[in-house]
Structure formats: C-alpha cells, structure tokens
Motif scaffolding. Structure first.
Motif, PDB file in Angstrom:
ATOM      1  N   THR A 141     -77.610 -38.199 -10.207  1.00  0.00           N
ATOM      2  CA  THR A 141     -76.247 -38.183  -9.664  1.00  0.00           C
ATOM      3  C   THR A 141     -76.191 -38.935  -8.341  1.00  0.00           C
ATOM      4  OG1 THR A 141     -75.814 -36.038 -10.699  1.00  0.00           O
ATOM      5  CG2 THR A 141     -74.351 -36.704  -8.897  1.00  0.00           C
ATOM      6  N   LEU A 142     -77.147 -38.648  -7.460  1.00  0.00           N
ATOM      7  CA  LEU A 142     -77.205 -39.348  -6.168  1.00  0.00           C
ATOM      8  C   LEU A 142     -77.361 -40.853  -6.362  1.00  0.00           C
ATOM      9  CD1 LEU A 142     -79.549 -37.025  -4.063  1.00  0.00           C
ATOM     10  CD2 LEU A 142     -77.122 -37.459  -3.625  1.00  0.00           C
ATOM     11  N   ALA A 143     -78.237 -41.245  -7.291  1.00  0.00           N
ATOM     12  CA  ALA A 143     -78.502 -42.670  -7.515  1.00  0.00           C
ATOM     13  C   ALA A 143     -77.255 -43.396  -7.999  1.00  0.00           C
ATOM     14  CB  ALA A 143     -79.633 -42.837  -8.525  1.00  0.00           C
ATOM     15  N   ILE A 144     -76.521 -42.784  -8.923  1.00  0.00           N
ATOM     16  CA  ILE A 144     -75.325 -43.436  -9.479  1.00  0.00           C
ATOM     17  C   ILE A 144     -74.229 -43.556  -8.421  1.00  0.00           C
ATOM     18  CG2 ILE A 144     -73.448 -43.173 -11.142  1.00  0.00           C
ATOM     19  CD1 ILE A 144     -75.517 -41.882 -13.042  1.00  0.00           C
ATOM     20  N   ILE A 145     -73.931 -42.439  -7.732  1.00  0.00           N
ATOM     21  CA  ILE A 145     -72.853 -42.463  -6.735  1.00  0.00           C
ATOM     22  C   ILE A 145     -73.224 -43.380  -5.560  1.00  0.00           C
ATOM     23  CG2 ILE A 145     -71.444 -41.081  -5.178  1.00  0.00           C
ATOM     24  CD1 ILE A 145     -70.954 -40.545  -8.137  1.00  0.00           C
ATOM     25  N   ALA A 146     -74.466 -43.276  -5.085  1.00  0.00           N
ATOM     26  CA  ALA A 146     -74.895 -44.122  -3.969  1.00  0.00           C
ATOM     27  C   ALA A 146     -74.868 -45.601  -4.358  1.00  0.00           C
ATOM     28  CB  ALA A 146     -76.294 -43.720  -3.517  1.00  0.00           C
ATOM     29  N   SER A 147     -75.241 -45.909  -5.597  1.00  0.00           N
ATOM     30  CA  SER A 147     -75.231 -47.306  -6.050  1.00  0.00           C
ATOM     31  C   SER A 147     -73.810 -47.845  -6.125  1.00  0.00           C
ATOM     32  CB  SER A 147     -75.917 -47.429  -7.418  1.00  0.00           C
ATOM     33  OG  SER A 147     -77.279 -47.063  -7.328  1.00  0.00           O
ATOM     34  N   LEU A 148     -72.887 -47.037  -6.630  1.00  0.00           N
ATOM     35  CA  LEU A 148     -71.489 -47.468  -6.710  1.00  0.00           C
ATOM     36  C   LEU A 148     -70.913 -47.710  -5.316  1.00  0.00           C
ATOM     37  CD1 LEU A 148     -70.041 -45.195  -9.556  1.00  0.00           C
ATOM     38  CD2 LEU A 148     -70.320 -47.672  -9.602  1.00  0.00           C
ATOM     39  N   GLU A 149     -71.160 -46.781  -4.399  1.00  0.00           N
ATOM     40  CA  GLU A 149     -70.655 -46.959  -3.034  1.00  0.00           C
ATOM     41  C   GLU A 149     -71.274 -48.192  -2.380  1.00  0.00           C
ATOM     42  OE1 GLU A 149     -70.077 -43.953  -0.282  1.00  0.00           O
ATOM     43  OE2 GLU A 149     -69.401 -42.438  -1.702  1.00  0.00           O
ATOM     44  N   THR A 150     -72.555 -48.423  -2.642  1.00  0.00           N
ATOM     45  CA  THR A 150     -73.230 -49.596  -2.087  1.00  0.00           C
ATOM     46  C   THR A 150     -72.621 -50.883  -2.620  1.00  0.00           C
ATOM     47  OG1 THR A 150     -75.346 -48.504  -1.663  1.00  0.00           O
ATOM     48  CG2 THR A 150     -75.419 -50.871  -2.086  1.00  0.00           C
ATOM     49  N   LEU A 151     -72.428 -50.953  -3.932  1.00  0.00           N
ATOM     50  CA  LEU A 151     -71.881 -52.170  -4.538  1.00  0.00           C
ATOM     51  C   LEU A 151     -70.465 -52.439  -4.053  1.00  0.00           C
ATOM     52  CD1 LEU A 151     -73.223 -51.786  -8.196  1.00  0.00           C
ATOM     53  CD2 LEU A 151     -74.064 -53.318  -6.415  1.00  0.00           C
ATOM     54  N   LEU A 152     -69.674 -51.379  -3.913  1.00  0.00           N
ATOM     55  CA  LEU A 152     -68.319 -51.540  -3.390  1.00  0.00           C
ATOM     56  C   LEU A 152     -68.354 -52.051  -1.953  1.00  0.00           C
ATOM     57  CD1 LEU A 152     -66.666 -48.276  -4.772  1.00  0.00           C
ATOM     58  CD2 LEU A 152     -65.951 -50.607  -5.314  1.00  0.00           C
ATOM     59  N   SER A 153     -69.224 -51.474  -1.145  1.00  0.00           N
ATOM     60  CA  SER A 153     -69.319 -51.874   0.260  1.00  0.00           C
ATOM     61  C   SER A 153     -69.797 -53.309   0.401  1.00  0.00           C
ATOM     62  CB  SER A 153     -70.269 -50.935   1.014  1.00  0.00           C
ATOM     63  OG  SER A 153     -69.759 -49.624   1.049  1.00  0.00           O
ATOM     64  N   VAL A 154     -70.810 -53.677  -0.372  1.00  0.00           N
ATOM     65  CA  VAL A 154     -71.342 -55.041  -0.286  1.00  0.00           C
ATOM     66  C   VAL A 154     -70.291 -56.056  -0.727  1.00  0.00           C
ATOM     67  CG1 VAL A 154     -73.027 -56.622  -1.292  1.00  0.00           C
ATOM     68  CG2 VAL A 154     -73.762 -54.393  -0.485  1.00  0.00           C
ATOM     69  N   GLU A 155     -69.562 -55.720  -1.788  1.00  0.00           N
ATOM     70  CA  GLU A 155     -68.498 -56.608  -2.257  1.00  0.00           C
ATOM     71  C   GLU A 155     -67.431 -56.771  -1.174  1.00  0.00           C
ATOM     72  OE1 GLU A 155     -67.029 -59.054  -5.460  1.00  0.00           O
ATOM     73  OE2 GLU A 155     -68.935 -58.039  -5.131  1.00  0.00           O
ATOM     74  N   ALA A 156     -67.097 -55.672  -0.509  1.00  0.00           N
ATOM     75  CA  ALA A 156     -66.096 -55.719   0.564  1.00  0.00           C
ATOM     76  C   ALA A 156     -66.611 -56.510   1.766  1.00  0.00           C
ATOM     77  CB  ALA A 156     -65.723 -54.300   0.984  1.00  0.00           C
ATOM     78  N   VAL A 157     -67.882 -56.329   2.116  1.00  0.00           N
ATOM     79  CA  VAL A 157     -68.468 -57.055   3.248  1.00  0.00           C
ATOM     80  C   VAL A 157     -68.458 -58.557   2.975  1.00  0.00           C
ATOM     81  CG1 VAL A 157     -70.623 -57.492   4.499  1.00  0.00           C
ATOM     82  CG2 VAL A 157     -69.872 -55.153   4.103  1.00  0.00           C
ATOM     83  N   ASP A 158     -68.744 -58.950   1.735  1.00  0.00           N
ATOM     84  CA  ASP A 158     -68.708 -60.375   1.387  1.00  0.00           C
ATOM     85  C   ASP A 158     -67.313 -60.954   1.586  1.00  0.00           C
ATOM     86  OD1 ASP A 158     -71.371 -60.329   0.794  1.00  0.00           O
ATOM     87  OD2 ASP A 158     -71.133 -60.299  -1.378  1.00  0.00           O
ATOM     88  N   LYS A 159     -66.281 -60.140   1.355  1.00  0.00           N
ATOM     89  CA  LYS A 159     -64.903 -60.601   1.583  1.00  0.00           C
ATOM     90  C   LYS A 159     -64.626 -60.794   3.069  1.00  0.00           C
ATOM     91  CE  LYS A 159     -63.644 -60.246  -2.779  1.00  0.00           C
ATOM     92  NZ  LYS A 159     -63.434 -61.463  -3.585  1.00  0.00           N
ATOM     93  N   LEU A 160     -65.251 -59.966   3.906  1.00  0.00           N
ATOM     94  CA  LEU A 160     -65.029 -60.043   5.353  1.00  0.00           C
ATOM     95  C   LEU A 160     -65.931 -61.057   6.044  1.00  0.00           C
ATOM     96  CD1 LEU A 160     -64.802 -56.204   6.174  1.00  0.00           C
ATOM     97  CD2 LEU A 160     -62.890 -57.817   6.026  1.00  0.00           C
ATOM     98  N   ASP A 161     -67.014 -61.436   5.396  1.00  0.00           N
ATOM     99  CA  ASP A 161     -68.000 -62.334   5.994  1.00  0.00           C
ATOM    100  C   ASP A 161     -67.353 -63.669   6.363  1.00  0.00           C
ATOM    101  OD1 ASP A 161     -70.155 -63.842   6.744  1.00  0.00           O
ATOM    102  OD2 ASP A 161     -71.274 -63.609   4.880  1.00  0.00           O
ATOM    103  N   PRO A 162     -67.381 -64.036   7.647  1.00  0.00           N
ATOM    104  CA  PRO A 162     -66.762 -65.324   8.027  1.00  0.00           C
ATOM    105  C   PRO A 162     -67.445 -66.523   7.391  1.00  0.00           C
ATOM    106  CG  PRO A 162     -67.988 -64.364   9.877  1.00  0.00           C
ATOM    107  CD  PRO A 162     -67.927 -63.318   8.815  1.00  0.00           C
TER     108      PRO A 162
END
Length: 530
Positions: free
Chosen positions: A269-290
């Motif tokens: 459960t931890l692995a799935i939820i943590a992975s989803l949050e990580t992928l969402l965050s990384v995708e969002a960071v790539d959008k913000l990356d200058p």
C-alpha cells in the motif's frame, strides 16, 4: 538535458541560496508530518535528510525535493496502530522501498505520461490554494502545529476552511506583524529595483524574512512582551548536540515481524501510494522547471525505492517527491539537484549543532514564505489562461482544483483524470466520423481510430441519409475500425437497396464470400476482431 560538473558549478550560488529556503520550509514540515503520523519527531527529520542527501543524486529529476509526505500520514498512523510497533512499521517501509525498485525495473513509471496537462496544472493550483488556507493560521498566530500542512489529510476540507476563518478572528498581533513584514520583504526582494544590484541578489529574500522574525521576537521579549511570539508558535527541533546523540536516535526495524503478512500488505500500500504521489509531483515539477527538462520516471521510482529502503533501516518515515518543497525550491531559484542535496545536509547539520538557534524562528516567517509560494502556484492568471484555451481544457483544470480542495490529492487527481478522459473521448467521438452532404450526394468519412463508442454517432449519420441518394463511405484514412462499426455499415449496406440508396466503398476490400446473415467489410488497415 544532461548536466555536467561545470553546470553544477555554474549554478552553485543559486542552488545554495535555494537550499536555505527549502531547508527552512522542510524543517517544520518534517516535524509536523511525523507528529501527525504518530511517529517519533526525529523520524521525519531522518526522512528529510535521506530525501536530500541520497534521493537527490539517484533521481533523474533536477529540481524535485523528496522527504516525508503529509498525504501518507493517515496510512502511516493506521499502520503503526495495526502493527502495534513503530519498529515493525519500519520493516514495512523497507519492503515498500523494495517494491518501488521493482516498479522501476518493470517500467511502471510510464503511467506518468498519461496525466493530462490540465489536470497537473489543476493540481498545482489546488496545492497553492491549500498552502494559502493552511498557512494563514500560522501567519496570524492562531495555529500551533505544522501537522499535515501539505495536504488536507487527516483533516477534512471542512475543518480546514473553518480553521482558516477562525484564524482571521483569533489574530495574534506579534505573529501577524512578523508574517506581514516578512511577506513584504519577499515581494520587495523580487522587485526590479533589487535585481539591478548583484550584491543584493546574492542574499536570499527568505533568509532576510527569517532574520527579521527572529530579531523582532528577541526585541519584543525584552521590550514589549505583549507583542512577543509564544514558544508553541516557534520551530520545535530536538536538540541533540553531538554525533553520538544523533546515532542513538536511529532505530532499526524489528525483523521478528518478517513472518507477519500485514507487514507486506502495508508495504505494498505504501509503495503504490508513494509512487503515485512521486510521479504526480515529478510531472508537476517538470511543468514548473524553467529549463523544461523531462525527468525519467522509472529512474525516479528506483531512487525513491532506495530512499525508502534506507529510511526503513535508519528509523525514518516513508519518502516521496513532495510538490510543496519542490515548488519552494523552484520559486527560490534552484537550478539543479545540488539545492535538494544541500537542504538535506542543512537538516543534518542543524539537528546536530544548531537546533537551539533554529528553535528561535517564528512559524509566521515560514508561513510567509509558503504563502508567497502558494500565490505563485494559484495565481489568477493561470485560471484566465486555461479559460482562454477553451472548455475542454478549463473544465478538467477547474474540476481538479475543486476536487482536491474538497477531498484530498489522490482522490482529486482521480476525479480530474476522469473528467479529462471524458473530454478526450468527447473530442475523439466527434472527430472520428464526419458526414458531409451536397444535394443528394453524401460523403461518410472514417478518421483515425473508430471504436464501438462511435456506433451511436454512426447510426445517427446513416439514419439521416435521405432516400433516393448516393453515399460514399471512405475508410482509407482510418488506422483502426472496430468490428461493431463494420457490422453497422454491413447492416446499412443490406438495407440500402430498399431505400434506393447507392453506396460506394472507398478504402475497403470486400470479402470474397459474403456471410448469409452478415456482410463484413475488411478495411485495408487493422480491424478489431479480425
């Protein structure tokens, strides 16, 4: 963009400046997440240190910051209660890391590519609004803890709004003054006037805001106690004082629980939820990356897995990439992974030697930093931008924002994804088949992929064709035609002579032998079921 040593050296000043900001933001959040999770406070600090020192170099993302995530607090709290031991829970964290490493090797990170831009930008705007709602109580001196400040969990959305409104009626003059002046410093430090002086640009605005808060509170304690800020509204960091005390704080997992099946179910459960949050965050960071760099998601899962494996071994909380600290990093001018690495080092040094001084920082100063970050993520111009793009972009964006505000991050993203998929299907639904008419002549054209979802539209088009007319069916541009579509065309072809409709097929090849009850067309390209 592959970074070389010269690139890291080139941006060293900006990265170190940003690391101070990230450190100041991360410190109370690490403690608050641990508190909300029912874990030792030091467990949050360990997770933050490992997220900076280890994960930053293993990750392929240059700007994302990793550490304990507020979105996991409920899961962690319940897991510790279920297992009855924090050391047993550490074993689950270890295996969660192993599962994440496996996810990376089986290339599960590819799901990040399926998050629509409107949903990701909606998530960022919602996070910004959450920061404003959750940080206002700290800015007014109303709330005393930093628990779950990156998420509504375990709080409900309703209680967060109630706390927000109550904070406006329970204003502490000292904390409010500190926050307001700190916010003005941050705004002024980004003005064109400051940017024209290279020497001033080298000084981080948030550092000045913190110095202001500490100085004001020291003066107030001595000269105007009624304006001073209470201890419970200051940073609260455990004072270790030495390396040996630090080592004594580390906890090993209890390996006697290896035979307990709950360890593995919690780990998954931890692995799935943590992975989803990580992928969402990384995708969002790539959008913000200058620099608009694209992070390798499978490598990110492996890096997070290694971080969680070590965190479980050392007594830390689960680690994910976290959008608030990452946004603060970008907002402060971070350029490479060095800023995240330095923030981890600063966490380590602070708990070893400088806890006493850091405990003098008012939470109102840190609230001002996050309020500015929240505004930049949720500025009104973003809403106007998506409105101008049309309803198919604005509606998924807006629904994602409000779904996250009234549920939580993952539920809100899921609702936004459903909405986004609906608009994609809706667009494809109308674009897959077109019917044009010129007098008694009709042209029915199949474009791209035509699935069973288009059957109702096809029937409507075919039903609108008048008797005593001519119809051309062009399937030459279709890459895929579902069997249900072929069957519908076949039925129409059989009924067409009764209505004196002449049908010409283009881009189709008839089978050499027609079935007795069913005429089937085989297009030149792929057909489902054939």
């Amino acid at each position: 963009m592959k970074m070389q040593l010269n690139d890291y050296l080139k941006y060293l000043r900006q990265d170190f400046s940003a690391s101070i900001v990230v450190f100041l933001v991360a410190l109370p959040l690490c403690l608050g997440v641990a508190l909300a999770s029912g874990a030792p406070l030091f467990a949050g600090v360990i997770a933050g240190m490992l997220g900076g020192i280890v994960v930053s170099w293993c990750s392929g993302s240059q700007l994302s910051v990793s550490g304990p995530a507020a979105g996991l607090t409920v899961i962690v709290f319940n897991a510790i209660e279920t297992l009855g031991s924090f050391k047993a829970f550490l074993l689950s964290v270890m295996f969660a890391g192993i599962f994440q490493i496996i996810f990376g090797f089986v290339r599960a990170g590819m799901i990040a590519a399926f998050f629509p831009t409107a949903v990701i930008k909606g998530m960022l705007a919602a996070i910004g609004m959450i920061l404003i709602i959750k940080q206002t109580p700290h800015a007014t001196g109303y709330d005393e803890g930093y628990a779950a400040d990156e998420s509504y969990m375990p709080d409900t959305a309703g209680s967060s709004f109630i706390e927000f409104t109550h904070s406006l009626h329970g204003i502490s003059p000292g904390a409010t003054l500190v926050a307001c002046v700190a916010l003005l410093i941050l705004i002024f430090w980004e003005s064109a006037f400051i940017k024209q002086f290279n020497a001033l640009r080298m000084i981080p605005g948030p550092l000045l805001a913190v110095i202001w808060g500490v100085s004001f509170n020291a003066w107030a304690l001595a000269a105007a106690p009624e304006w001073s800020i209470g201890v419970k509204y200051l940073v609260s960091l455990p004072e270790l004082g030495s390396t040996s005390n630090f080592v004594n704080q580390l906890r090993l997992p209890d390996f006697s629980y290896l035979g307990n099946p709950k360890i593995y179910s919690i780990a998954l459960t931890l692995a799935i939820i943590a992975s989803l949050e990580t992928l969402l965050s990384v995708e969002a960071v790539d959008k913000l990356d200058p620099h608009k760099r694209v992070s390798p998601t499978n490598r990110e899962l492996k890096a997070q897995g290694l971080g969680n494996l070590l965190s479980g071994l050392m007594g830390g909380l689960p680690i994910t990439a976290v959008i608030v600290r990452s946004s603060a990093n970008i907002n402060a001018g971070g350029q490479t992974r060095v800023s995240s690495f330095f923030h981890g080092l600063l966490l380590l040094i602070s708990v070893l030697f400088f806890a006493h001084f850091l405990n003098m920082i008012p939470l109102a100063c840190l609230a001002a930093i996050l309020l500015q970050t929240g505004y930049k993520l949720a500025k009104p111009a973003m809403f106007v931008e998506f409105y101008k793009k049309g309803l198919n972009q604005f509606v998924p964006f807006a629904i994602t924002v409000f779904a996250i505000l009234f549920t939580d991050l993952l539920e809100g993203i899921a609702i936004g994804m459903v909405c986004g998929i609906f608009f994609v299907l809706r667009a494809n639904f109308h674009a897959a088949i077109t019917l044009t008419q010129h007098g008694p002549n009709y042209l029915l054209r199949l474009h791209k992929d035509v699935s069973f979802l288009n059957k109702a539209l096809l029937r409507n088009y075919l039903g609108s064709i008048a008797d005593d007319s001519e119809l051309i069916v062009d399937g030459g541009k279709a890459l895929f035609i579902d069997h249900d579509i072929l069957e519908t065309l076949s039925d129409f072809l059989q009924a067409a002579p009764d209505r004196n409709i002449q049908v010409e097929l283009q881009g189709f090849a008839l089978e050499s032998r027609l079935l007795e009850q069913d005429t089937v067309f085989i297009p030149r390209l792929a057909v489902a079921g054939h």
